[in-house]
Scaffold this motif. Sequence first.
Motif, PDB file in Angstrom:
ATOM      1  N   THR A   1      -3.023  -2.494  -6.346  1.00  0.00           N
ATOM      2  CA  THR A   1      -1.957  -2.937  -5.551  1.00  0.00           C
ATOM      3  C   THR A   1      -0.914  -3.714  -6.310  1.00  0.00           C
ATOM      4  O   THR A   1       0.142  -3.463  -5.817  1.00  0.00           O
ATOM      5  N   LEU A   2      -1.606  -4.384  -7.209  1.00  0.00           N
ATOM      6  CA  LEU A   2      -0.784  -5.345  -7.955  1.00  0.00           C
ATOM      7  C   LEU A   2      -0.515  -5.179  -9.390  1.00  0.00           C
ATOM      8  O   LEU A   2       0.117  -5.653 -10.260  1.00  0.00           O
ATOM      9  N   ILE A   3      -1.267  -3.985  -9.737  1.00  0.00           N
ATOM     10  CA  ILE A   3      -1.338  -3.587 -11.364  1.00  0.00           C
ATOM     11  C   ILE A   3      -1.129  -2.265 -11.558  1.00  0.00           C
ATOM     12  O   ILE A   3      -1.864  -1.327 -10.694  1.00  0.00           O
ATOM     13  N   THR A   4      -0.260  -1.855 -12.148  1.00  0.00           N
ATOM     14  CA  THR A   4       0.369  -0.387 -12.287  1.00  0.00           C
ATOM     15  C   THR A   4      -0.642   0.399 -13.474  1.00  0.00           C
ATOM     16  O   THR A   4      -1.156  -0.202 -14.297  1.00  0.00           O
ATOM     17  N   ASP A   5      -0.606   1.694 -13.427  1.00  0.00           N
ATOM     18  CA  ASP A   5      -1.267   2.319 -14.475  1.00  0.00           C
ATOM     19  C   ASP A   5      -0.522   2.152 -15.802  1.00  0.00           C
ATOM     20  O   ASP A   5      -1.118   2.082 -16.897  1.00  0.00           O
TER      21      ASP A   5
ATOM     22  N   VAL B   1     -11.810   0.662 -12.782  1.00  0.00           N
ATOM     23  CA  VAL B   1     -11.782   1.407 -11.819  1.00  0.00           C
ATOM     24  C   VAL B   1     -10.738   0.845 -10.980  1.00  0.00           C
ATOM     25  O   VAL B   1     -10.380  -0.511 -10.894  1.00  0.00           O
ATOM     26  N   MET B   2      -9.693   1.771 -10.860  1.00  0.00           N
ATOM     27  CA  MET B   2      -8.397   1.153 -10.078  1.00  0.00           C
ATOM     28  C   MET B   2      -8.698   1.369  -8.500  1.00  0.00           C
ATOM     29  O   MET B   2      -8.713   2.250  -8.090  1.00  0.00           O
ATOM     30  N   VAL B   3      -8.728   0.025  -7.834  1.00  0.00           N
ATOM     31  CA  VAL B   3      -9.059  -0.062  -6.601  1.00  0.00           C
ATOM     32  C   VAL B   3      -7.788  -0.489  -5.730  1.00  0.00           C
ATOM     33  O   VAL B   3      -7.251  -1.461  -5.814  1.00  0.00           O
ATOM     34  N   PRO B   4      -7.477   0.474  -4.894  1.00  0.00           N
ATOM     35  CA  PRO B   4      -6.192   0.043  -4.025  1.00  0.00           C
ATOM     36  C   PRO B   4      -6.491  -0.888  -2.938  1.00  0.00           C
ATOM     37  O   PRO B   4      -6.694  -0.508  -1.706  1.00  0.00           O
ATOM     38  N   THR B   5      -6.674  -2.092  -3.337  1.00  0.00           N
ATOM     39  CA  THR B   5      -7.087  -2.802  -2.247  1.00  0.00           C
ATOM     40  C   THR B   5      -6.663  -3.148  -1.063  1.00  0.00           C
ATOM     41  O   THR B   5      -7.129  -3.207   0.071  1.00  0.00           O
ATOM     42  N   ARG B   6      -5.256  -3.201  -0.925  1.00  0.00           N
ATOM     43  CA  ARG B   6      -4.534  -3.424   0.105  1.00  0.00           C
ATOM     44  C   ARG B   6      -4.570  -2.123   1.058  1.00  0.00           C
ATOM     45  O   ARG B   6      -4.797  -2.502   2.377  1.00  0.00           O
TER      46      ARG B   6
END
Length: 184
Positions: free
Chosen positions: A96-100, A112-117
């Motif tokens: 949510t706060l860190i882009t690829d 693991v990129m987690v879309p927390t929001r």
Amino acid sequence: MYFDCIIAGFGGQGVMLIGNILAYAGMIEDKNVTYMPVYGVEMRGGTANCTVAVSDQPVGSPIIQNPVSSIIMNLPSLEKFAPRVKKDGFIMVNSTLITDDEMIPYRDLDSVMVPTRDLALSAGNERLANMVMLGATIQKSSVVSLSTMEAALVAGLDQKYHSMIEANLKALEAGADFVRKAAA
């Protein structure tokens, strides 16, 4: 079994809470644990991180230089803590706060990129992004069982927040489910 983690973000993201809950879960499962919070100069909005170690053997120190894992909730934490993760370790990243693009310097790490929001919203409350991340981390690491988390929440949350336990469990499951689906 040995697992250690640096959990980092800014004040108000619930970084200390998820570290504390993880430590309680380890204790409930009769494991040896350490938990050490570290605060920046400000409270809400300032930097915050904590270390957690969970092991079947005694843990010598709560100070972790090169963790097996890191939970990264914001970009400054990524820049500070991702390089310290062991070569065969992994990072859980709040996408949510860190882009690829911001992850490019760390592409050699298992991440693991987690879309927390989004996952927290789907669980009913965007303020539970930290619990989403904890559920994702538990699923990825198997450090403790998700079935232990209700007892850990009862132990770790102030009594006035016990009405939120069901929502927290839903958020934990959303994070775990995200990792299960990503691995499939």
